[in-house]
Design a protein around this motif. Structure first.
Motif, PDB file in Angstrom:
ATOM      1  N   ALA A  44      13.022  -5.755  13.399  1.00  0.00           N
ATOM      2  CA  ALA A  44      11.372  -5.922  12.835  1.00  0.00           C
ATOM      3  C   ALA A  44      10.859  -4.570  13.513  1.00  0.00           C
ATOM      4  CB  ALA A  44      10.934  -6.961  13.289  1.00  0.00           C
ATOM      5  N   GLY A  46      12.306  -1.795  14.205  1.00  0.00           N
ATOM      6  CA  GLY A  46      12.795  -0.477  13.470  1.00  0.00           C
ATOM      7  C   GLY A  46      11.999  -0.333  12.212  1.00  0.00           C
ATOM      8  N   LEU A  47      11.435  -1.220  11.828  1.00  0.00           N
ATOM      9  CA  LEU A  47      10.525  -1.070  10.316  1.00  0.00           C
ATOM     10  C   LEU A  47       9.177  -0.718  10.802  1.00  0.00           C
ATOM     11  CD1 LEU A  47      11.813  -4.293   8.263  1.00  0.00           C
ATOM     12  CD2 LEU A  47      12.554  -2.052   7.952  1.00  0.00           C
ATOM     13  N   GLY A  48       8.652  -0.533  11.909  1.00  0.00           N
ATOM     14  CA  GLY A  48       7.505   0.048  12.056  1.00  0.00           C
ATOM     15  C   GLY A  48       6.223  -1.207  11.485  1.00  0.00           C
ATOM     16  N   ASP A  50       2.270  -1.488   9.449  1.00  0.00           N
ATOM     17  CA  ASP A  50       1.359  -1.097   8.472  1.00  0.00           C
ATOM     18  C   ASP A  50       0.685   0.142   8.854  1.00  0.00           C
ATOM     19  OD1 ASP A  50      -1.348  -2.401   6.229  1.00  0.00           O
ATOM     20  OD2 ASP A  50       0.849  -1.244   5.937  1.00  0.00           O
ATOM     21  N   ASP A  52       1.601   2.585  10.575  1.00  0.00           N
ATOM     22  CA  ASP A  52       2.358   3.683  10.586  1.00  0.00           C
ATOM     23  C   ASP A  52       2.195   4.692   9.383  1.00  0.00           C
ATOM     24  OD1 ASP A  52       5.137   2.100  12.231  1.00  0.00           O
ATOM     25  OD2 ASP A  52       3.726   3.304  13.057  1.00  0.00           O
ATOM     26  N   PHE A  53       1.808   4.077   8.183  1.00  0.00           N
ATOM     27  CA  PHE A  53       1.385   4.837   7.197  1.00  0.00           C
ATOM     28  C   PHE A  53      -0.097   5.278   7.286  1.00  0.00           C
ATOM     29  CE2 PHE A  53       2.361   5.752   2.597  1.00  0.00           C
ATOM     30  CZ  PHE A  53       0.901   5.955   2.125  1.00  0.00           C
ATOM     31  N   VAL A  54      -0.049   6.512   7.247  1.00  0.00           N
ATOM     32  CA  VAL A  54      -1.540   7.268   7.362  1.00  0.00           C
ATOM     33  C   VAL A  54      -1.573   8.349   6.323  1.00  0.00           C
ATOM     34  CG1 VAL A  54      -3.081   8.653   8.921  1.00  0.00           C
ATOM     35  CG2 VAL A  54      -1.518   6.863   9.936  1.00  0.00           C
ATOM     36  N   LEU A  55      -2.410   8.013   5.140  1.00  0.00           N
ATOM     37  CA  LEU A  55      -2.637   8.674   4.224  1.00  0.00           C
ATOM     38  C   LEU A  55      -3.263  10.165   4.979  1.00  0.00           C
ATOM     39  CD1 LEU A  55      -2.360   8.269   1.184  1.00  0.00           C
ATOM     40  CD2 LEU A  55      -4.518   7.533   0.956  1.00  0.00           C
ATOM     41  N   SER A  56      -2.696  11.350   4.160  1.00  0.00           N
ATOM     42  CA  SER A  56      -3.646  12.623   4.634  1.00  0.00           C
ATOM     43  C   SER A  56      -4.977  12.664   4.169  1.00  0.00           C
ATOM     44  CB  SER A  56      -2.584  13.874   3.859  1.00  0.00           C
ATOM     45  OG  SER A  56      -2.680  13.484   2.553  1.00  0.00           O
TER      46      SER A  56
END
Lengths: 183, 186
Positions: A44, A46-48, A50, A52-56
């Motif tokens: 878990a 290792g999957l990071g 939400d 961790d996703f940062v839109l440019s």
């Protein structure tokens, strides 16, 4: 709780730290299930997450702008100040249609429907409610007829007109008028 | 999400429902990242992910009247994004292989090179795993693991039975173990 049940619950709880008490009690006494729990926890992490996703910034601004443009091209979804007029407009439209249908089906004296037509001398030629019996020939009418159509220029019209006249009417004309070549 | 932020979102939603497009624009700005994360993990495609995220918000604007507050507004948006993404995947428009994560879709300017690499590796790993799952399992895993949605809401969002959703999630976890074992992930 047996180990099979404990594994099922651990799988369903994957990514969550909130474990049921019954499972916690089982884990205290079962090293096999403890190892399974630890393995899933590593996976878990290792999957990071939400976050961790940062839109440019560029993509974010472009996306926001596209959505703004798209919704500006559409009607607003909220109630406009005049939505209460819509049902009234519908009712008014229905009343207009019903009224128009009603007036078209009732007897209505349109102007000119029963107009009387006279010639230039004032003699009534056409009566909108003509109920003259056929056997009565209006002398004035016949006279005008002959005057109008007996000249050489109107032979065709005269013949066409006289073609509709019955034999009795022709006799009448012959006896009472000098119709000459017309007959 | 903090209480003040949540409250702010609710008042923005209330304004947007009256036709305030400015308020809705603010909502888009606040939630675009979360929705794009969903669509990207589901599709693995940058442009498609952004298009789907934008379409999600446009649909949300058009259907604001349909939002009755039974679920949180965020979960309601997730549902729209889910349906759009699943329809997109069903249409067959997806990549066969998942390669490296393009830099430009994820902001890496604020992190040092080591962390940036780690983040890229992590993202790549996630995509590899997610794309081994069939679309329905993928969305169940996304909504449960990344969005923290309760199983009952996932069932409503995907129009599936609760038992099916739970089974789908367990199967996804088992596949993750197998994938990790094969790939040697730590």
């Amino acid at each position: 709780m047996d180990c099979a049940c404990a594994r099922e619950i651990l799988q369903l709880s994957f990514g969550s730290d909130d474990l049921p008490k019954e499972l916690q009690d089982h884990l205290q006494d079962c090293q096999t299930c403890q190892a399974y729990r630890d393995e899933l926890a590593r996976l878990a992490s290792g999957l990071g997450s939400d976050n961790d996703f940062v839109l440019s910034d560029a993509d974010l601004e472009r996306s926001v702008r596209k959505v703004d443009n798209a919704i500006k091209a559409r009607r607003p979804v909220s109630a406009t100040p005049f939505t209460w007029l819509r049902p009234l407009a519908r009712v008014a439209a229905v009343l207009l249609i019903v009224g128009a249908l009603y007036s078209s089906r009732t007897d209505f004296d349109w102007p000119g429907q029963n107009a009387e037509v006279s010639d230039t001398s004032g003699v009534k030629l056409v009566d909108g409610r003509d109920d003259t019996p056929e056997e009565e020939m209006d002398e004035g009418f016949v006279s005008i007829l002959i005057d109008d159509y007996s000249s050489s220029g109107y032979f065709e019209a005269g013949e066409a007109l006289l073609g509709d006249i019955s034999e009795e009417e022709l006799e009448y004309l012959a006896e009472n008028f000098e119709v000459g070549e017309l007959l | 999400m903090t209480d003040s932020h949540k409250e702010s979102l609710e008042s923005l939603v209330a304004k947007a429902r009256t036709g305030d497009s400015q308020a809705f624009s603010t909502i888009v700005r606040q939630l675009m990242n979360q929705i794009a994360a969903l669509t990207y993990r589901m599709t693995g495609e940058r442009e498609s992910a952004l298009d789907l995220a934008q379409d999600t918000f446009v649909s949300a604007w058009e259907n604001l009247r349909g939002y009755r507050g039974e679920a949180s507004f965020t979960n309601w948006i997730y549902r729209i994004a889910t349906n759009k993404t699943l329809n997109y995947l069903k249409a067959g428009a997806r990549r066969e292989t998942v390669g490296e994560l393009p830099d430009e879709i994820i902001d890496t300017t604020a992190v040092d090179p080591e962390k940036r690499l780690a983040r890229k590796e992590l993202a790549g790993r996630v995509l590899q795993f997610m794309h081994n799952l069939p679309p329905q399992q993928r969305i169940i895993f996304e909504l449960r693991f990344y969005k923290g949605m309760p199983f009952e809401e996932i069932a409503r969002a995907t129009d599936r039975a609760l038992g099916t959703v739970k089974t789908g999630y367990r199967e996804a976890v088992k596949k993750l173990r197998n994938t990790a074992s094969k790939k040697g992930w730590q």
